[in-house]
Motif scaffolding. Structure first.
Motif, PDB file in Angstrom:
ATOM      1  N   PRO A 121       0.793  -1.230   0.000  1.00 45.65           N
ATOM      2  CA  PRO A 121       0.000   0.000   0.000  1.00 45.65           C
ATOM      3  C   PRO A 121       0.824   1.279   0.000  1.00 45.65           C
ATOM      4  N   PHE A 122       2.144   1.164   0.142  1.00 47.99           N
ATOM      5  CA  PHE A 122       3.002   2.347   0.205  1.00 47.99           C
ATOM      6  C   PHE A 122       3.954   2.347  -0.983  1.00 47.99           C
ATOM      7  N   PRO A 123       4.159   3.512  -1.631  1.00 48.85           N
ATOM      8  CA  PRO A 123       4.926   3.544  -2.881  1.00 48.85           C
ATOM      9  C   PRO A 123       6.406   3.820  -2.677  1.00 48.85           C
ATOM     10  N   ALA A 124       7.182   3.544  -3.718  1.00 46.44           N
ATOM     11  CA  ALA A 124       8.562   4.007  -3.798  1.00 46.44           C
ATOM     12  C   ALA A 124       8.550   5.495  -4.114  1.00 46.44           C
ATOM     13  N   LEU A 125       9.421   6.244  -3.453  1.00 42.79           N
ATOM     14  CA  LEU A 125       9.523   7.685  -3.665  1.00 42.79           C
ATOM     15  C   LEU A 125      10.953   8.064  -4.027  1.00 42.79           C
ATOM     16  N   ALA A 126      11.099   9.215  -4.689  1.00 48.47           N
ATOM     17  CA  ALA A 126      12.424   9.761  -4.991  1.00 48.47           C
ATOM     18  C   ALA A 126      12.838  10.646  -3.819  1.00 48.47           C
ATOM     19  N   LEU A 127      13.712  10.131  -2.974  1.00 51.37           N
ATOM     20  CA  LEU A 127      14.100  10.837  -1.759  1.00 51.37           C
ATOM     21  C   LEU A 127      15.621  10.862  -1.641  1.00 51.37           C
ATOM     22  N   PRO A 128      16.165  11.853  -0.941  1.00 45.60           N
ATOM     23  CA  PRO A 128      17.596  11.816  -0.621  1.00 45.60           C
ATOM     24  C   PRO A 128      17.912  10.594   0.229  1.00 45.60           C
ATOM     25  N   LYS A 129      19.175  10.185   0.230  1.00 49.27           N
ATOM     26  CA  LYS A 129      19.570   8.953   0.908  1.00 49.27           C
ATOM     27  C   LYS A 129      19.134   8.937   2.373  1.00 49.27           C
ATOM     28  N   ALA A 130      19.354  10.040   3.093  1.00 50.04           N
ATOM     29  CA  ALA A 130      18.981  10.083   4.507  1.00 50.04           C
ATOM     30  C   ALA A 130      17.470   9.974   4.675  1.00 50.04           C
ATOM     31  N   ALA A 131      16.720  10.602   3.758  1.00 48.70           N
ATOM     32  CA  ALA A 131      15.263  10.568   3.843  1.00 48.70           C
ATOM     33  C   ALA A 131      14.716   9.175   3.553  1.00 48.70           C
ATOM     34  N   HIS A 132      15.426   8.400   2.737  1.00 49.85           N
ATOM     35  CA  HIS A 132      14.998   7.021   2.468  1.00 49.85           C
ATOM     36  C   HIS A 132      14.920   6.228   3.771  1.00 49.85           C
ATOM     37  N   LYS A 133      15.901   6.420   4.637  1.00 47.38           N
ATOM     38  CA  LYS A 133      15.916   5.692   5.906  1.00 47.38           C
ATOM     39  C   LYS A 133      14.795   6.159   6.817  1.00 47.38           C
ATOM     40  N   LEU A 134      14.514   7.454   6.793  1.00 43.88           N
ATOM     41  CA  LEU A 134      13.401   7.969   7.599  1.00 43.88           C
ATOM     42  C   LEU A 134      12.073   7.419   7.089  1.00 43.88           C
ATOM     43  N   TYR A 135      11.925   7.363   5.772  1.00 37.49           N
ATOM     44  CA  TYR A 135      10.706   6.809   5.168  1.00 37.49           C
ATOM     45  C   TYR A 135      10.560   5.339   5.543  1.00 37.49           C
ATOM     46  N   ALA A 136      11.673   4.594   5.458  1.00 36.60           N
ATOM     47  CA  ALA A 136      11.626   3.179   5.830  1.00 36.60           C
ATOM     48  C   ALA A 136      11.273   3.010   7.296  1.00 36.60           C
ATOM     49  N   ARG A 137      11.785   3.895   8.148  1.00 34.90           N
ATOM     50  CA  ARG A 137      11.466   3.813   9.572  1.00 34.90           C
ATOM     51  C   ARG A 137       9.971   4.027   9.801  1.00 34.90           C
ATOM     52  N   ALA A 138       9.388   4.972   9.059  1.00 37.93           N
ATOM     53  CA  ALA A 138       7.945   5.199   9.175  1.00 37.93           C
ATOM     54  C   ALA A 138       7.165   3.993   8.685  1.00 37.93           C
ATOM     55  N   MET A 139       7.623   3.382   7.602  1.00 36.59           N
ATOM     56  CA  MET A 139       6.951   2.205   7.074  1.00 36.59           C
ATOM     57  C   MET A 139       7.043   1.027   8.044  1.00 36.59           C
ATOM     58  N   LYS A 140       8.173   0.899   8.730  1.00 39.49           N
ATOM     59  CA  LYS A 140       8.306  -0.170   9.725  1.00 39.49           C
ATOM     60  C   LYS A 140       7.251  -0.036  10.809  1.00 39.49           C
TER      61      LYS A 140
END
Length: 275
Positions: A224-243
């Protein structure tokens, strides 16, 4: 362009596949998609399959088989790309895992009938010109009572379709800032248009499974959650939210609602071969 052996060899030669590691912590969106997939199929196979001999058809990087092999499955990896198989061999060797690596075609599998407890394919069926032929051949090598399972990324509208607009804008801005005007306005898609992915519906996959001799066929829409174009640090924050949202993610995958079929990114199907 045809999705033939040469195309797949060139495809896998371009891929940057990370080195295999044991029990790696998922820290990107892609890692989390795999994490949820691994857990679901491990539980499904453990519940329904009569044993642990597994064939992955069109294995690619074989991440599902790699996960299962670490948990006691005897895995055979089949692909029509030697380049893909070289990646798989390297990863299995890095983890000291045993596996059988076979160059071949999923529509003409070089094994006898009823040899495997589990047959799995991920990101394969959507490339087939003859869906029914491919599924029947994979079910042929499955033992009676064995599990056939597949993941598919269909070219349909989903939350990823909306996210791809954000990714296109980000990609364009990044190229403009670099002065790369030729690529600045290319559209970014989760499934590039030159992949020639077929537009099979979820019902088409279910029908092919039933016609191949599978019973108790289950189908659902995933992610239900998409891949996004994010800076490297933001990718980890996004993954943390998804977790933090993994319980909701799993409930979405199991909801089988019309809303989930519209919103979700992938398809998953499994069934049991008639005894």
């Amino acid at each position: 362009m045809k999705n033939d052996q040469r195309w797949w060899d060139e495809f896998w030669a371009r891929q940057s596949v990370p080195p295999a590691t044991r029990n790696a912590t998922p820290d990107t969106w892609y890692d989390l998609v795999w994490h949820v997939t691994f857990e679901y199929w491990y539980e499904c196979f453990g519940k329904h399959a009569p044993g642990k001999r597994m064939l992955e058809c069109g294995c690619g990087s074989a991440r599902v088989s790699q996960y299962m092999a670490q948990r006691g499955y005897q895995c055979t990896l089949l692909d029509n790309s030697e380049q893909a198989l070289s990646i798989v061999r390297r990863n299995f060797e890095a983890l000291s895992l045993d596996g059988e690596f076979v160059l071949g075609d999923i529509t003409n599998i070089c094994f006898g009938a009823g040899e495997f407890d589990v047959v799995y394919s991920g990101g394969v069926l959507e490339f087939q010109d003859d869906l029914g032929c491919a599924v029947k051949e994979m079910v042929r090598v499955l033992k009676p009572g064995g599990v056939f399972a597949a993941n598919v990324v269909p070219p349909k509208f989903s939350i990823q379709s909306i996210a791809d607009i954000e990714r296109t804008v980000a990609y364009s801005l990044r190229n403009l800032m670099k002065g790369n005007f030729r690529d600045a306005f290319k559209r970014v898609r989760q499934i590039p248009s030159d992949y020639q992915v077929k537009t099979w519906s979820l019902n088409d996959y279910v029908r092919a499974c039933k016609e191949a001799g599978l019973t108790a066929v289950e189908d659902f829409v995933t992610t239900p959650f998409p891949a996004l174009a994010l800076p490297k640090a933001a990718h980890k924050l996004y993954a943390r939210a998804m977790k933090a949202l993994l319980p909701q993610w799993r409930r979405f995958n199991e909801s089988r609602s019309r809303w989930s079929e519209l919103w979700g990114i992938g398809y998953a199907i499994y069934g049991i071969k008639r005894g």
